[in-house]
Design a protein around this motif. Structure first.
Motif, PDB file in Angstrom:
ATOM      1  N   GLY A 113      32.851  56.135  26.464  1.00 16.14           N
ATOM      2  CA  GLY A 113      34.057  56.955  26.532  1.00 16.14           C
ATOM      3  C   GLY A 113      35.144  56.524  27.492  1.00 16.14           C
ATOM      4  N   VAL A 114      35.211  55.234  27.871  1.00 17.45           N
ATOM      5  CA  VAL A 114      36.275  54.807  28.781  1.00 17.45           C
ATOM      6  C   VAL A 114      37.624  54.826  28.072  1.00 17.45           C
ATOM      7  CG1 VAL A 114      34.685  53.383  30.133  1.00 17.45           C
ATOM      8  CG2 VAL A 114      35.992  52.336  28.262  1.00 17.45           C
ATOM      9  N   ASP A 115      38.684  54.928  28.865  1.00 21.59           N
ATOM     10  CA  ASP A 115      40.039  54.915  28.321  1.00 21.59           C
ATOM     11  C   ASP A 115      40.601  53.505  28.216  1.00 21.59           C
ATOM     12  OD1 ASP A 115      40.657  57.858  28.196  1.00 21.59           O
ATOM     13  OD2 ASP A 115      40.183  57.689  30.321  1.00 21.59           O
ATOM     14  N   CYS A 116      40.084  52.609  29.053  1.00 19.96           N
ATOM     15  CA  CYS A 116      40.539  51.225  29.036  1.00 19.96           C
ATOM     16  C   CYS A 116      39.445  50.349  29.615  1.00 19.96           C
ATOM     17  CB  CYS A 116      41.840  51.054  29.826  1.00 19.96           C
ATOM     18  SG  CYS A 116      41.665  51.352  31.603  1.00 19.96           S
ATOM     19  N   LEU A 117      39.597  49.054  29.465  1.00 18.03           N
ATOM     20  CA  LEU A 117      38.661  48.091  30.027  1.00 18.03           C
ATOM     21  C   LEU A 117      39.377  47.294  31.107  1.00 18.03           C
ATOM     22  CD1 LEU A 117      36.990  46.877  26.720  1.00 18.03           C
ATOM     23  CD2 LEU A 117      35.932  48.330  28.475  1.00 18.03           C
ATOM     24  N   LEU A 118      38.720  47.108  32.235  1.00 16.53           N
ATOM     25  CA  LEU A 118      39.314  46.416  33.383  1.00 16.53           C
ATOM     26  C   LEU A 118      38.498  45.170  33.707  1.00 16.53           C
ATOM     27  CD1 LEU A 118      41.056  46.002  35.886  1.00 16.53           C
ATOM     28  CD2 LEU A 118      39.782  47.852  37.010  1.00 16.53           C
ATOM     29  N   VAL A 119      39.040  44.007  33.345  1.00 17.94           N
ATOM     30  CA  VAL A 119      38.418  42.726  33.682  1.00 17.94           C
ATOM     31  C   VAL A 119      38.903  42.388  35.081  1.00 17.94           C
ATOM     32  CG1 VAL A 119      38.140  40.309  33.011  1.00 17.94           C
ATOM     33  CG2 VAL A 119      38.431  42.072  31.252  1.00 17.94           C
ATOM     34  N   GLU A 120      38.030  42.507  36.065  1.00 16.10           N
ATOM     35  CA  GLU A 120      38.509  42.526  37.449  1.00 16.10           C
ATOM     36  C   GLU A 120      37.898  41.454  38.342  1.00 16.10           C
ATOM     37  OE1 GLU A 120      37.414  45.597  40.092  1.00 16.10           O
ATOM     38  OE2 GLU A 120      35.578  46.096  39.063  1.00 16.10           O
ATOM     39  N   THR A 121      38.554  41.288  39.492  1.00 19.46           N
ATOM     40  CA  THR A 121      38.130  40.350  40.528  1.00 19.46           C
ATOM     41  C   THR A 121      37.906  38.969  39.915  1.00 19.46           C
ATOM     42  OG1 THR A 121      36.959  42.278  41.440  1.00 19.46           O
ATOM     43  CG2 THR A 121      36.732  40.213  42.635  1.00 19.46           C
ATOM     44  N   VAL A 122      38.860  38.533  39.122  1.00 19.79           N
ATOM     45  CA  VAL A 122      38.741  37.274  38.396  1.00 19.79           C
ATOM     46  C   VAL A 122      38.948  36.109  39.363  1.00 19.79           C
ATOM     47  CG1 VAL A 122      39.701  35.831  36.570  1.00 19.79           C
ATOM     48  CG2 VAL A 122      39.562  38.326  36.257  1.00 19.79           C
ATOM     49  N   THR A 140      41.841  37.552  41.623  1.00 17.92           N
ATOM     50  CA  THR A 140      41.701  37.607  43.077  1.00 17.92           C
ATOM     51  C   THR A 140      42.131  36.277  43.676  1.00 17.92           C
ATOM     52  OG1 THR A 140      40.207  38.151  44.907  1.00 17.92           O
ATOM     53  CG2 THR A 140      39.241  36.944  43.075  1.00 17.92           C
ATOM     54  N   ILE A 141      43.054  36.353  44.616  1.00 21.07           N
ATOM     55  CA  ILE A 141      43.511  35.183  45.372  1.00 21.07           C
ATOM     56  C   ILE A 141      42.563  35.030  46.552  1.00 21.07           C
ATOM     57  CG2 ILE A 141      45.395  34.188  46.714  1.00 21.07           C
ATOM     58  CD1 ILE A 141      46.048  34.398  43.762  1.00 21.07           C
ATOM     59  N   THR A 142      41.887  33.902  46.624  1.00 20.81           N
ATOM     60  CA  THR A 142      40.747  33.813  47.538  1.00 20.81           C
ATOM     61  C   THR A 142      41.090  33.409  48.957  1.00 20.81           C
ATOM     62  OG1 THR A 142      40.330  31.576  46.689  1.00 20.81           O
ATOM     63  CG2 THR A 142      39.070  33.369  45.711  1.00 20.81           C
ATOM     64  N   ASP A 143      42.268  32.779  49.171  1.00 18.10           N
ATOM     65  CA  ASP A 143      42.577  32.363  50.545  1.00 18.10           C
ATOM     66  C   ASP A 143      44.075  32.150  50.696  1.00 18.10           C
ATOM     67  OD1 ASP A 143      43.215  29.789  49.508  1.00 18.10           O
ATOM     68  OD2 ASP A 143      41.114  29.206  49.642  1.00 18.10           O
ATOM     69  N   ALA A 144      44.464  31.644  51.844  1.00 18.77           N
ATOM     70  CA  ALA A 144      45.889  31.498  52.162  1.00 18.77           C
ATOM     71  C   ALA A 144      46.590  30.445  51.315  1.00 18.77           C
ATOM     72  CB  ALA A 144      46.052  31.158  53.640  1.00 18.77           C
ATOM     73  N   GLY A 184      47.345  41.978  37.386  1.00 16.42           N
ATOM     74  CA  GLY A 184      47.580  42.094  38.814  1.00 16.42           C
ATOM     75  C   GLY A 184      46.484  41.434  39.609  1.00 16.42           C
ATOM     76  N   PHE A 185      46.339  41.877  40.864  1.00 15.30           N
ATOM     77  CA  PHE A 185      45.355  41.277  41.755  1.00 15.30           C
ATOM     78  C   PHE A 185      44.621  42.352  42.547  1.00 15.30           C
ATOM     79  CE2 PHE A 185      48.576  37.889  41.340  1.00 15.30           C
ATOM     80  CZ  PHE A 185      47.765  36.888  40.827  1.00 15.30           C
ATOM     81  N   ASN A 186      43.409  42.013  42.947  1.00 18.72           N
ATOM     82  CA  ASN A 186      42.623  42.893  43.810  1.00 18.72           C
ATOM     83  C   ASN A 186      41.750  42.046  44.716  1.00 18.72           C
ATOM     84  OD1 ASN A 186      40.757  42.425  41.366  1.00 18.72           O
ATOM     85  ND2 ASN A 186      39.367  43.421  42.793  1.00 18.72           N
ATOM     86  N   CYS A 187      41.192  42.687  45.740  1.00 14.08           N
ATOM     87  CA  CYS A 187      40.183  42.102  46.625  1.00 14.08           C
ATOM     88  C   CYS A 187      40.736  40.923  47.437  1.00 14.08           C
ATOM     89  CB  CYS A 187      38.948  41.695  45.829  1.00 14.08           C
ATOM     90  SG  CYS A 187      37.446  41.602  46.828  1.00 14.08           S
ATOM     91  N   ALA A 188      39.883  40.353  48.264  1.00 16.12           N
ATOM     92  CA  ALA A 188      40.111  39.142  49.077  1.00 16.12           C
ATOM     93  C   ALA A 188      41.168  39.324  50.169  1.00 16.12           C
ATOM     94  CB  ALA A 188      40.450  37.952  48.198  1.00 16.12           C
ATOM     95  N   GLY A 221      55.611  40.846  31.299  1.00 15.24           N
ATOM     96  CA  GLY A 221      56.180  41.964  30.558  1.00 15.24           C
ATOM     97  C   GLY A 221      55.285  43.178  30.515  1.00 15.24           C
ATOM     98  N   THR A 222      54.114  43.100  31.175  1.00 13.59           N
ATOM     99  CA  THR A 222      53.179  44.217  31.186  1.00 13.59           C
ATOM    100  C   THR A 222      53.316  45.012  32.475  1.00 13.59           C
ATOM    101  OG1 THR A 222      51.384  43.041  32.310  1.00 13.59           O
ATOM    102  CG2 THR A 222      51.558  42.746  29.934  1.00 13.59           C
ATOM    103  N   ALA A 223      52.525  46.083  32.580  1.00 12.45           N
ATOM    104  CA  ALA A 223      52.421  46.811  33.838  1.00 12.45           C
ATOM    105  C   ALA A 223      51.767  45.906  34.887  1.00 12.45           C
ATOM    106  CB  ALA A 223      51.599  48.079  33.645  1.00 12.45           C
ATOM    107  N   ILE A 224      52.039  46.179  36.147  1.00 16.44           N
ATOM    108  CA  ILE A 224      51.481  45.402  37.259  1.00 16.44           C
ATOM    109  C   ILE A 224      50.578  46.304  38.081  1.00 16.44           C
ATOM    110  CG2 ILE A 224      51.973  44.077  39.348  1.00 16.44           C
ATOM    111  CD1 ILE A 224      52.816  42.682  36.762  1.00 16.44           C
ATOM    112  N   SER A 225      49.375  45.803  38.359  1.00 18.36           N
ATOM    113  CA  SER A 225      48.419  46.571  39.154  1.00 18.36           C
ATOM    114  C   SER A 225      48.088  45.832  40.441  1.00 18.36           C
ATOM    115  CB  SER A 225      47.124  46.811  38.363  1.00 18.36           C
ATOM    116  OG  SER A 225      46.402  45.589  38.217  1.00 18.36           O
ATOM    117  N   ALA A 226      47.683  46.598  41.449  1.00 18.30           N
ATOM    118  CA  ALA A 226      47.222  46.008  42.714  1.00 18.30           C
ATOM    119  C   ALA A 226      46.237  46.956  43.356  1.00 18.30           C
ATOM    120  CB  ALA A 226      48.396  45.746  43.652  1.00 18.30           C
ATOM    121  N   TYR A 227      45.115  46.412  43.797  1.00 19.50           N
ATOM    122  CA  TYR A 227      44.232  47.195  44.654  1.00 19.50           C
ATOM    123  C   TYR A 227      43.630  46.267  45.702  1.00 19.50           C
ATOM    124  CZ  TYR A 227      40.830  46.326  40.736  1.00 19.50           C
ATOM    125  OH  TYR A 227      40.063  45.790  39.728  1.00 19.50           O
ATOM    126  N   PRO A 228      44.386  46.111  46.794  1.00 18.23           N
ATOM    127  CA  PRO A 228      43.984  45.208  47.868  1.00 18.23           C
ATOM    128  C   PRO A 228      42.897  45.814  48.747  1.00 18.23           C
ATOM    129  CG  PRO A 228      46.039  46.288  48.433  1.00 18.23           C
ATOM    130  CD  PRO A 228      45.696  46.722  47.035  1.00 18.23           C
TER     131      PRO A 228
END
Length: 337
Positions: A171-180, A211-215, A241-245, A263-270
């Motif tokens: 029953g999810v509303d969307c799928l989130l392929v994350e921390t790539v 996920t951007i892993t370093d500087a 978007g990006f998350n983690c690290a 052209g899509t929505a942008i997400s962030a969860y740092p």
């Protein structure tokens, strides 16, 4: 609910939840707690298999979802970061993957529906979390054999397809392929999701978060933010978007890159800042929210939340700041409705 989600992301900045693992760690579950009666004779240790708690400690998982919703989150992620046959092989629990993901989605869906019933004007959503697995398709784990791969594209596709099917059934509303960290892994997940879309005639919204892993500003497999976007931009996405690290301030330049080109929505969860010498996160909810305010002032994002080190208190502070701003205008949203 997918139409409701697309409508919501146009109308306001959506708030995603925060860390799940650290919240579950507060329960201090023992090996016996992780096992429950059902798995008391399992041949290997399962302590630390947080996804298994969807079966053995569902009330705890539900309580974390509820805490984030009550803190102001519009969307929570299912407790399925490691919910693939590839990752579950560490615990010899590959045969439980469908059940774990289905139960995780069911738990989150039930809590979301309860909160939506209490506040019909603020619908709550569930994102099916699909983590990166513990293997990479682009790089060799053996420095002496650079051509070796621990997993193939097709093995990843099959693993992700099983996970995604269970999340959709739950029953999810969307799928989130994350921390790539390896875009080839993500492309296997997206291919699997496209297969499900075709088979079920279901236009399930999809979010992708790298996920951007370093500087250096690159993913672990060596891509810049722009290259990462180009690699997945052919897929019909709700958001990228990006998350983690990284913490919020360190992540901002890379968000600007994708916000200016997508052209899509942008997400962030740092993360809640950068970890200290002990691997812990010290950034307060107020400090993190003020750093995220810069995203909002620049009109960079549509979906905002927290990753490592964040708590319901962090999400509450972020939600309070976000409510005063309008979301980034999404150029191509109408094309996917």
């Amino acid at each position: 609910m997918s139409k409701d989600l697309y409508q919501a992301v146009k109308e306001r900045i959506l708030v995603l939840d925060g860390a799940m693992g650290t919240m579950l760690q507060q329960y201090k579950f023992s090996e016996e707690d992780f096992r429950g009666d059902r798995f008391k004779d399992h041949p290997v240790s399962v302590k630390g298999n947080n996804d298994l708690l969807c079966i053995t400690q569902p009330e705890a998982v539900a309580s974390v979802h509820r805490a984030y919703f009550e803190a102001g989150a519009d969307m929570v992620e299912t407790n399925t970061f490691s919910g693939t046959t590839i990752a579950m092989a560490d615990y010899q629990m590959e045969d439980l993957v469908y059940e774990i993901n289905f139960e995780a989605a069911r738990i989150a869906r039930q809590v979301a529906d309860e909160l939506t019933a209490d506040q019909p004007d603020k619908p709550r959503f569930v994102a099916g979390a699909m983590g990166p697995t513990n293997k990479t398709a682009s790089m060799s784990p053996d420095v002496n054999d650079p051509g070796f791969r621990a997993v193939s594209f097709d093995e990843l596709r099959k693993a992700y397809k099983l996970q995604a099917e269970a999340l959709v059934d739950g029953g999810v509303d969307c799928l989130l392929v994350e921390t790539v960290f390896d875009t080839l892994n993500a492309k296997a997940a997206l291919f699997a999701i496209d297969q499900i879309r075709d088979e079920l005639k279901l236009n399930i919204p999809v979010m992708v978060s790298g996920t951007i892993t370093d500087a250096s500003g690159r993913t672990l497999s060596g891509q810049t933010a722009e290259a990462f976007l180009i690699s997945i931009d052919h897929t019909q996405l709700l958001s990228v978007g990006f998350n983690c690290a990284l913490g919020a301030s360190q992540l901002r330049p890379y968000l600007e890159v994708v916000a200016n080109r997508s052209g899509t929505a942008i997400s962030a969860y740092p993360n809640a800042g950068l970890p200290n010498a002990f691997g812990e996160y010290d950034q307060s909810p107020e400090e993190m929210a003020e750093q995220i305010r810069v995203y909002l002032e620049k009109g960079l994002i549509n979906i905002i939340g927290g990753c490592c080190g964040t708590s319901p208190e962090h999400i509450k502070s972020i939600a309070e700041v976000a409510q005063d701003y309008s979301p980034r205008i999404i150029p191509n949203l109408q094309a996917v409705l």
